[in-house]
Design a protein around this motif. Structure first.
Motif, mmCIF file in Angstrom:
data_model
loop_
_atom_site.group_PDB
_atom_site.id
_atom_site.type_symbol
_atom_site.label_atom_id
_atom_site.label_comp_id
_atom_site.label_asym_id
_atom_site.label_seq_id
_atom_site.Cartn_x
_atom_site.Cartn_y
_atom_site.Cartn_z
ATOM 1 N N ARG A 172 -4.307 -54.998 22.393
ATOM 2 C CA ARG A 172 -4.832 -53.631 22.395
ATOM 3 C C ARG A 172 -5.508 -53.269 23.713
ATOM 4 N NH1 ARG A 172 -4.592 -51.289 17.534
ATOM 5 N NH2 ARG A 172 -5.987 -49.643 18.277
ATOM 6 N N SER A 173 -5.848 -54.272 24.512
ATOM 7 C CA SER A 173 -6.571 -54.026 25.768
ATOM 8 C C SER A 173 -5.730 -54.436 26.976
ATOM 9 C CB SER A 173 -7.884 -54.819 25.777
ATOM 10 O OG SER A 173 -8.712 -54.435 24.703
ATOM 11 N N GLY A 174 -6.012 -53.780 28.107
ATOM 12 C CA GLY A 174 -5.396 -54.163 29.369
ATOM 13 C C GLY A 174 -4.115 -53.439 29.723
ATOM 14 N N GLY A 175 -3.666 -52.530 28.872
ATOM 15 C CA GLY A 175 -2.381 -51.873 29.094
ATOM 16 C C GLY A 175 -2.443 -50.682 30.030
ATOM 17 N N ALA A 176 -1.263 -50.173 30.348
ATOM 18 C CA ALA A 176 -1.126 -48.973 31.182
ATOM 19 C C ALA A 176 -0.482 -47.878 30.343
ATOM 20 C CB ALA A 176 -0.289 -49.282 32.421
ATOM 21 N N PHE A 177 -1.318 -47.133 29.664
ATOM 22 C CA PHE A 177 -0.902 -45.967 28.883
ATOM 23 C C PHE A 177 -1.653 -44.775 29.477
ATOM 24 C CE2 PHE A 177 0.366 -49.298 26.221
ATOM 25 C CZ PHE A 177 0.987 -48.873 25.054
ATOM 26 N N GLY A 178 -1.100 -43.595 29.315
ATOM 27 C CA GLY A 178 -1.838 -42.445 29.821
ATOM 28 C C GLY A 178 -1.023 -41.176 29.823
ATOM 29 N N GLY A 187 -2.265 -68.722 18.473
ATOM 30 C CA GLY A 187 -3.081 -68.624 17.263
ATOM 31 C C GLY A 187 -3.936 -67.368 17.259
ATOM 32 N N THR A 188 -4.238 -66.894 16.065
ATOM 33 C CA THR A 188 -4.960 -65.633 15.902
ATOM 34 C C THR A 188 -6.326 -65.644 16.566
ATOM 35 O OG1 THR A 188 -3.827 -65.246 13.800
ATOM 36 C CG2 THR A 188 -5.835 -63.979 14.210
ATOM 37 N N THR A 189 -7.072 -66.733 16.399
ATOM 38 C CA THR A 189 -8.432 -66.795 16.951
ATOM 39 C C THR A 189 -8.417 -66.716 18.467
ATOM 40 O OG1 THR A 189 -9.196 -68.121 15.081
ATOM 41 C CG2 THR A 189 -10.546 -68.159 17.074
ATOM 42 N N THR A 190 -7.543 -67.498 19.104
ATOM 43 C CA THR A 190 -7.467 -67.497 20.568
ATOM 44 C C THR A 190 -6.991 -66.143 21.085
ATOM 45 O OG1 THR A 190 -7.032 -69.872 20.647
ATOM 46 C CG2 THR A 190 -6.389 -68.584 22.572
ATOM 47 N N ILE A 191 -6.023 -65.550 20.409
ATOM 48 C CA ILE A 191 -5.520 -64.242 20.835
ATOM 49 C C ILE A 191 -6.616 -63.187 20.765
ATOM 50 C CG2 ILE A 191 -3.952 -62.355 20.220
ATOM 51 C CD1 ILE A 191 -1.893 -64.501 19.433
ATOM 52 N N LYS A 192 -7.391 -63.199 19.704
ATOM 53 C CA LYS A 192 -8.494 -62.233 19.581
ATOM 54 C C LYS A 192 -9.534 -62.447 20.680
ATOM 55 C CE LYS A 192 -8.246 -60.945 14.692
ATOM 56 N NZ LYS A 192 -7.974 -59.528 15.047
ATOM 57 N N THR A 193 -9.785 -63.711 21.016
ATOM 58 C CA THR A 193 -10.728 -64.007 22.103
ATOM 59 C C THR A 193 -10.197 -63.488 23.429
ATOM 60 O OG1 THR A 193 -11.526 -66.001 20.974
ATOM 61 C CG2 THR A 193 -11.938 -65.846 23.333
ATOM 62 N N ILE A 194 -8.922 -63.725 23.711
ATOM 63 C CA ILE A 194 -8.309 -63.248 24.952
ATOM 64 C C ILE A 194 -8.376 -61.727 25.033
ATOM 65 C CG2 ILE A 194 -6.122 -63.052 26.208
ATOM 66 C CD1 ILE A 194 -5.442 -65.874 25.054
ATOM 67 N N GLU A 195 -8.084 -61.072 23.926
ATOM 68 C CA GLU A 195 -8.133 -59.615 23.878
ATOM 69 C C GLU A 195 -9.538 -59.106 24.208
ATOM 70 O OE1 GLU A 195 -5.621 -56.905 20.990
ATOM 71 O OE2 GLU A 195 -7.440 -57.601 19.986
ATOM 72 N N SER A 196 -10.550 -59.747 23.654
ATOM 73 C CA SER A 196 -11.932 -59.323 23.912
ATOM 74 C C SER A 196 -12.340 -59.614 25.351
ATOM 75 C CB SER A 196 -12.891 -59.996 22.926
ATOM 76 O OG SER A 196 -12.967 -61.389 23.143
ATOM 77 N N LEU A 197 -11.810 -60.707 25.933
ATOM 78 C CA LEU A 197 -12.122 -61.033 27.327
ATOM 79 C C LEU A 197 -11.499 -60.013 28.277
ATOM 80 C CD1 LEU A 197 -11.683 -64.933 27.396
ATOM 81 C CD2 LEU A 197 -13.816 -63.626 27.379
ATOM 82 N N ILE A 198 -10.294 -59.592 27.983
ATOM 83 C CA ILE A 198 -9.650 -58.571 28.820
ATOM 84 C C ILE A 198 -10.437 -57.266 28.746
ATOM 85 C CG2 ILE A 198 -7.581 -57.158 29.132
ATOM 86 C CD1 ILE A 198 -5.963 -59.602 28.117
ATOM 87 N N ARG A 199 -10.862 -56.909 27.540
ATOM 88 C CA ARG A 199 -11.660 -55.691 27.383
ATOM 89 C C ARG A 199 -12.962 -55.806 28.185
ATOM 90 N NH1 ARG A 199 -12.235 -55.973 22.275
ATOM 91 N NH2 ARG A 199 -10.273 -54.883 21.841
#
Length: 282
Positions: A71-77, A209-221
């Motif tokens: 959900r984070s880090g993308g190029a939308f606009g 894994g779900t936990t690591t992916i959620k962590t990565i997503e929050s780090l990118i945000r």
């Protein structure tokens, strides 16, 4: 160690500045940067050769089984889509265009061009028009030549191709090459769908894994939010990869491609991605 792919373009180096330089708490994770142009990243993802990476939304069509779209880090606009350009001297007449330079077959720009041409064939082929059921026949009359995005404007200027599909910071500098806009594909998409333009995003291997992916997503945000607060701190890192760009072009680029959708794509971002995938399938 998690391999992390992103492009050398200012929006990506801005997004990942804090994460790569450990300006934020990485919560026990470590990342190995893979910095390549987006079409190379698309191809690496197709080979499943990188754990987390920036990709074109078009490429995600082929990656849904093994990767999750973050959900984070993308190029939308809005107002930030690819442009189809030709030499200025020809803009007063309708050309029969045959050769078009593109920044890669898996780029969202190329998918948008095919979608656009399927409903606007008369714009570049003034002597004929194709019914919707013969779109494939029409596209086969054209020659699409893939090349690095930063080579396209020179190819059009030097008349090696009839037109070029430009992305990234090229939308700010094409006038300097004596080029004129034929069509704004982002503007067409927005009018066609009412949705933002889904250009690119970050994906992660489901096997993490779900936990690591959620962590990565929050780090990118967190990395995006850090750079938004500390913009001046990011400039030297960005310039390591965009040395030919002026500060003005760099910050124009960032302001166009880094926005609220970069923090979270939101419901309309999700709808835009789903619509693009649906049209790609069709």
């Amino acid at each position: 160690m998690i391999s992390l792919g992103f492009s050398p373009c200012p929006n990506d180096t801005f997004i990942f500045y804090a994460l790569v330089n450990k300006k934020i708490d990485l919560r026990g994770l470590d990342f190995s940067p893979v910095i390549k142009d987006v079409e190379t990243l698309n191809q690496l993802a197709i080979k499943r050769a990188v754990d987390v990476t920036k990709i074109s939304c078009h490429a995600f069509y082929y990656l849904q089984k093994d990767y999750q779209f973050l959900r984070s880090g993308g190029a939308f606009g809005r107002g930030c889509g690819p442009l189809l350009v030709q030499k200025t001297k020809d803009r007063s007449q309708k050309l029969e265009i045959k050769k078009i330079a593109i920044p890669g077959e898996l780029t969202t720009a190329f998918l948008l061009l095919k979608l656009y041409l399927s409903s606007n064939s008369s714009l570049i082929t003034p002597h004929s028009s194709f019914a919707p059921q013969k779109v494939a026949d029409f596209l086969e009359t054209l020659s699409f030549i893939a090349m690095p995005f930063n080579k396209i404007m020179d190819a059009v200027k030097d008349e090696k191709v009839d037109a070029g599909l430009i992305i990234h910071e090229s939308r700010f500098t094409y006038h300097e090459y004596g080029l004129a806009k034929i069509a704004d594909l982002g503007d067409w998409w927005e009018k066609e769908t009412g949705l933002p333009i889904p250009l690119g995003g970050i994906i992660a291997k489901k096997s993490l894994g779900t936990t690591t992916i959620k962590t990565i997503e929050s780090l990118i945000r967190a990395s995006v939010e850090y750079s938004m607060v500390h913009k001046e701190d990011t400039i030297s890192f960005i310039k390591n990869y965009s040395q030919e760009l002026s500060d003005d072009v760099i910050f124009k680029h960032i302001s166009l491609y880094v926005n609220n959708y970069t923090i979270d794509i939101g419901s309309d971002g999700e709808a835009a991605l789903n619509e693009l995938i649906k049209r790609a399938k069709k």
